[in-house]
Enzyme design. Sequence first.
Site, PDB file in Angstrom:
ATOM      1  N   ASN A 204       0.809  -1.072   0.029  1.00  0.00           N
ATOM      2  CA  ASN A 204      -0.038  -0.011   0.069  1.00  0.00           C
ATOM      3  C   ASN A 204       0.800   1.241  -0.021  1.00  0.00           C
ATOM      4  O   ASN A 204       2.294   1.143   0.056  1.00  0.00           O
ATOM      5  CB  ASN A 204      -1.157  -0.101   1.114  1.00  0.00           C
ATOM      6  CG  ASN A 204      -0.567  -0.116   2.616  1.00  0.00           C
ATOM      7  OD1 ASN A 204       0.891   0.671   2.678  1.00  0.00           O
ATOM      8  ND2 ASN A 204      -0.943  -0.520   3.487  1.00  0.00           N
ATOM      9  N   ALA A 205       0.223   2.561  -0.010  1.00  0.00           N
ATOM     10  CA  ALA A 205       1.140   3.652  -0.025  1.00  0.00           C
ATOM     11  C   ALA A 205       2.028   3.845   0.765  1.00  0.00           C
ATOM     12  O   ALA A 205       3.237   4.342   0.888  1.00  0.00           O
ATOM     13  CB  ALA A 205       0.093   4.982  -0.353  1.00  0.00           C
ATOM     14  N   PHE A 206       1.687   3.615   2.262  1.00  0.00           N
ATOM     15  CA  PHE A 206       2.415   3.687   3.429  1.00  0.00           C
ATOM     16  C   PHE A 206       3.511   2.609   3.437  1.00  0.00           C
ATOM     17  O   PHE A 206       4.815   3.371   3.548  1.00  0.00           O
ATOM     18  CB  PHE A 206       1.601   3.537   4.671  1.00  0.00           C
ATOM     19  CG  PHE A 206       2.488   3.360   5.705  1.00  0.00           C
ATOM     20  CD1 PHE A 206       2.704   4.790   6.360  1.00  0.00           C
ATOM     21  CD2 PHE A 206       2.730   2.614   6.571  1.00  0.00           C
ATOM     22  CE1 PHE A 206       3.271   4.870   7.555  1.00  0.00           C
ATOM     23  CE2 PHE A 206       3.667   2.527   7.568  1.00  0.00           C
ATOM     24  CZ  PHE A 206       3.934   3.633   8.167  1.00  0.00           C
ATOM     25  N   GLU A 207       3.532   1.885   2.815  1.00  0.00           N
ATOM     26  CA  GLU A 207       4.570   0.742   2.772  1.00  0.00           C
ATOM     27  C   GLU A 207       5.351   1.019   1.827  1.00  0.00           C
ATOM     28  O   GLU A 207       6.918   0.881   1.978  1.00  0.00           O
ATOM     29  CB  GLU A 207       3.810  -0.843   2.682  1.00  0.00           C
ATOM     30  CG  GLU A 207       2.945  -1.198   3.826  1.00  0.00           C
ATOM     31  CD  GLU A 207       2.143  -2.660   3.310  1.00  0.00           C
ATOM     32  OE1 GLU A 207       1.650  -3.167   4.370  1.00  0.00           O
ATOM     33  OE2 GLU A 207       1.996  -2.575   2.277  1.00  0.00           O
TER      34      GLU A 207
ATOM     35  N   ASP B  86      -7.153  -7.422   1.568  1.00  0.00           N
ATOM     36  CA  ASP B  86      -7.357  -8.873   1.273  1.00  0.00           C
ATOM     37  C   ASP B  86      -8.058  -9.073  -0.101  1.00  0.00           C
ATOM     38  O   ASP B  86      -7.823  -9.723  -0.863  1.00  0.00           O
ATOM     39  CB  ASP B  86      -8.040  -9.370   2.383  1.00  0.00           C
ATOM     40  CG  ASP B  86      -7.324  -9.246   3.506  1.00  0.00           C
ATOM     41  OD1 ASP B  86      -5.922  -9.116   3.652  1.00  0.00           O
ATOM     42  OD2 ASP B  86      -7.826  -9.363   4.852  1.00  0.00           O
TER      43      ASP B  86
END
Length: 486
Positions: free
Chosen positions: A204-207, A274
């Site tokens: 995701n964007a944060f990761e 998911d």
Amino acid sequence: MSSRLSGLLDRAAGKRVLCIGDVMLDRFIYGVVDRISPEAPVPVLRHSREASMPGGAANVARNLASLGLEPVLIGACGDDDAGRELLSIFDQDLSLSVRLVTAKGRPTTLKCRFVAGGHQLLRVDTENVAPVSEATEEELIGILSREAPGSAAILISDYAKGLLTDRLLKAVTKLAADLNIPLIADPKGRDFARYGAVDILKPNAFELSAAVHRSISTDEEAALALREALDTLPAKAIIVTRAARGISYIGQDGNVHHEAGRAREVFDVSGAGDTSLAALATAIAGGGTLSDAVHLAIAASGIAVGKAGTATVSAEEIKAALSVAGPVGRAGLLPMDAMIGQVERWRAAGLKIGFTNGCFDILHPGHIRVIEQARAHCDRLVVGLNSDNSVKRLKGPLRPINNEQARADVLSALSAVDGVIIFDTDTPLDAIAALNPDVLVKGGDYTRESIVGADIVEARGGEIVIVPLVAGHSTTAIIARSETGK
């Protein structure tokens, strides 16, 4: 595009997909908050009901099954109450093949959420994130070796709960390469290199931002981050989910693409990642391209966030959403046969099914009150909608004001509504008999004896709820005011 994606769903049906990762139990404790504790400045939750469902990699597998594939779930759980509850849920769900190792002395990951008024107040986690033992690794590698042949894809669902050790990831990567099976990974943490030469990496964007030490608020920043990550990793493609901004992705050609999300009111983001992971695998299993996979993931996750709890999305729901352009879509409108199947899947997951019905010609506060009260008494709410012909018979030749498609679209956009069916009879009796809801809700001055279908619901131990009318609000009154100007 919609016909192409619908075709992918059909071609993927019945394909075997392995899903390995952190399995957990998601528990939701629902209640009402109407006062502050005298002991401390905290809200008091008055308990009303609970629901438990498989989460993490198990929710990915549930979504695969809901999309029509044949998932094999590989993971571990503890020898504890939460683990036994998980296994009991799996025993009742024949759509999943479950291969879980019992990790002695290790708790089953449990996420307990406290919810009131559609909002999470608190989450309590029980977990051990240390790496699993070598003995557990050996068992998992053995299961992988036996189950992988003949699979259309392998998914890695990493929640950083200790299952996916470096050794296990290397074994998965080698096995996928040796058998020429597409490998898709949903990573956790900053070290994306540990996932090896996956076909698709889906942070995701944060990761992704943490991995490349770069902000990715804009499309331009996302493109820079994706190119930098692909240059330094053995992955063949990277897809980054960016919440309301949609998805950005890069393939082996080095070109970055940005796709907007399908706008829908967000009710709960639990498990949306998911759902998108399962949709990616479905597209690949059906022979789709990277672009196809992204578009299917956007459609699926757009439906998932409009549902409460750790939700699954069916192929029928996606096809319905794809069939209409625009921001609202028709994710909730299904033919009766498809809705019966959806209700069966919800019920197999231990969810409480509610039903209410009406013409809902011009939506007003009275309608909203009934729908919200209905949703408060169940986990999934189906709304039965009178067809245009039915409304004319009941209300007169000048009704409805809005046709059945418009009324269904408006209802489907409400976060409290999980599904909509249209019935052509004067009463919803046949629909109630077919769906067998656990809760039947009706608004107005009714008695239990006068509610159509009450006997059917009560015969199977269900509940009847009557919601009082909101004074001064009715479609008839609205039409009258529009005609008189008063």
